[in-house]
Design a protein around this motif. Structure first.
Motif, short mmCIF file in Angstrom:
data_model
loop_
_atom_site.label_atom_id
_atom_site.label_comp_id
_atom_site.label_asym_id
_atom_site.label_seq_id
_atom_site.Cartn_x
_atom_site.Cartn_y
_atom_site.Cartn_z
N TYR A 11 68.91 43.72 -25.11
CA TYR A 11 70.34 43.62 -24.82
C TYR A 11 71.15 43.15 -26.01
N ARG A 12 70.48 42.91 -27.15
CA ARG A 12 71.13 42.51 -28.40
C ARG A 12 72.07 41.34 -28.21
N GLY A 13 71.60 40.32 -27.49
CA GLY A 13 72.36 39.08 -27.34
C GLY A 13 73.40 39.08 -26.25
N GLN A 14 73.58 40.17 -25.55
CA GLN A 14 74.62 40.24 -24.52
C GLN A 14 74.27 39.40 -23.29
N ARG A 15 73.02 39.03 -23.14
CA ARG A 15 72.60 38.19 -22.00
C ARG A 15 72.07 36.84 -22.47
N GLY A 16 72.52 36.41 -23.64
CA GLY A 16 72.07 35.15 -24.20
C GLY A 16 71.10 35.38 -25.35
N LEU B 87 67.53 34.14 -27.64
CA LEU B 87 66.26 33.44 -27.75
C LEU B 87 66.21 32.87 -29.16
N GLY B 88 66.36 31.58 -29.29
CA GLY B 88 66.48 30.94 -30.59
C GLY B 88 67.94 30.82 -30.98
N LEU B 89 68.24 29.81 -31.77
CA LEU B 89 69.62 29.56 -32.20
C LEU B 89 70.12 30.73 -33.05
N GLN C 5 66.22 28.12 -34.88
CA GLN C 5 66.40 29.57 -35.02
C GLN C 5 65.13 30.33 -34.62
N VAL C 6 63.98 29.77 -34.96
CA VAL C 6 62.72 30.47 -34.67
C VAL C 6 62.03 29.93 -33.42
N SER C 7 62.70 29.01 -32.72
CA SER C 7 62.14 28.44 -31.50
C SER C 7 62.29 29.43 -30.34
N HIS C 8 61.75 29.04 -29.19
CA HIS C 8 61.89 29.86 -27.98
C HIS C 8 62.91 29.26 -27.02
N VAL C 9 63.79 28.43 -27.56
CA VAL C 9 64.86 27.85 -26.75
C VAL C 9 65.89 28.94 -26.48
N ARG C 10 66.32 29.01 -25.22
CA ARG C 10 67.32 30.03 -24.85
C ARG C 10 68.72 29.43 -24.90
N TYR C 11 69.68 30.23 -25.38
CA TYR C 11 71.08 29.83 -25.48
C TYR C 11 71.92 30.89 -24.78
N ASN D 198 80.27 32.59 -21.15
CA ASN D 198 80.41 31.35 -20.38
C ASN D 198 81.48 30.49 -21.04
N PRO D 199 82.74 30.63 -20.63
CA PRO D 199 83.85 29.93 -21.28
C PRO D 199 83.70 28.41 -21.32
#
Length: 195
Positions: free
Chosen positions: A122-127, A129-131, A180-186, A192-193
């Protein structure tokens, strides 16, 4: 407006972002550090506009998405690393470890973008993975613009070499490179305003 123009206009903004990133690298090499940092911020703005325009104009293409990735590594991976390396009191002041951190900065960004291209359909359209790579670049550029302020230049506490702010800056940069290389989701801020 024809379909070809709808596809072309976002790509022109993407290429303008690339030019700003390249200009940042050249400015850092000429000791024009304020301009270098400002051009990274210009590239950030243009990078935000190209995707928005592509969606508004219904001009999204695979070519534009790939082009955007190459611009991102130049403007937000290589340009900030070069700026941090050449900045007085920056990475060049510690020759071996400075090179290591500069290479780490670029490697983290390249790894982040590669995973983004492969893992995220989705190329970032749904959040994310990594900063996102833009976060660290924006932080570095904004901090160095603040250091270049005429009122700050005469305060020795505010530098990249010594003091609690310098330590905090380098710790924050390293943390962002790891994130940036973590698996933390943003979540995507524009989705999300409240963020």
């Amino acid at each position: 407006m024809s379909q070809s123009w709808r596809r072309c206009i976002p790509c022109m903004f993407t290429l303008a972002a690339l030019c700003a990133g390249m200009g940042s690298i050249l400015a850092a090499g000429q000791d024009r550090f304020l301009l270098s940092a400002q051009l990274i911020l210009v590239s950030l703005i243009l990078d935000g506009l190209d995707g928005t325009l592509a969606r508004l104009l219904h001009g999204q293409t695979s070519f534009g998405a790939e082009l955007d990735t190459f611009v991102d590594i130049t403007s937000f991976g290589i340009a900030p690393a070069v700026l941090l390396y050449f900045y007085p009191g920056g990475l060049q002041a510690v020759p071996f470890w400075g090179l290591v951190l500069a290479f780490l900065y670029v490697s983290s960004g390249a790894s982040r973008l590669s995973r983004f291209r492969v893992v995220d359909p989705y190329r970032g359209q749904r959040g994310f993975l990594g900063l996102p790579i833009t976060t660290a670049a924006g932080f570095v550029a904004a901090y160095l613009i603040a250091l270049e302020s005429p009122s700050v230049v005469e305060i020795p506490l505010l530098s990249l070499q010594t003091g609690p702010l310098a330590t905090g800056f380098w710790v924050a940069v390293l943390a962002m490179l790891v994130l940036q290389v973590s698996h933390v989701r943003y979540s995507k801020p524009t989705k999300n305003p409240k963020v």
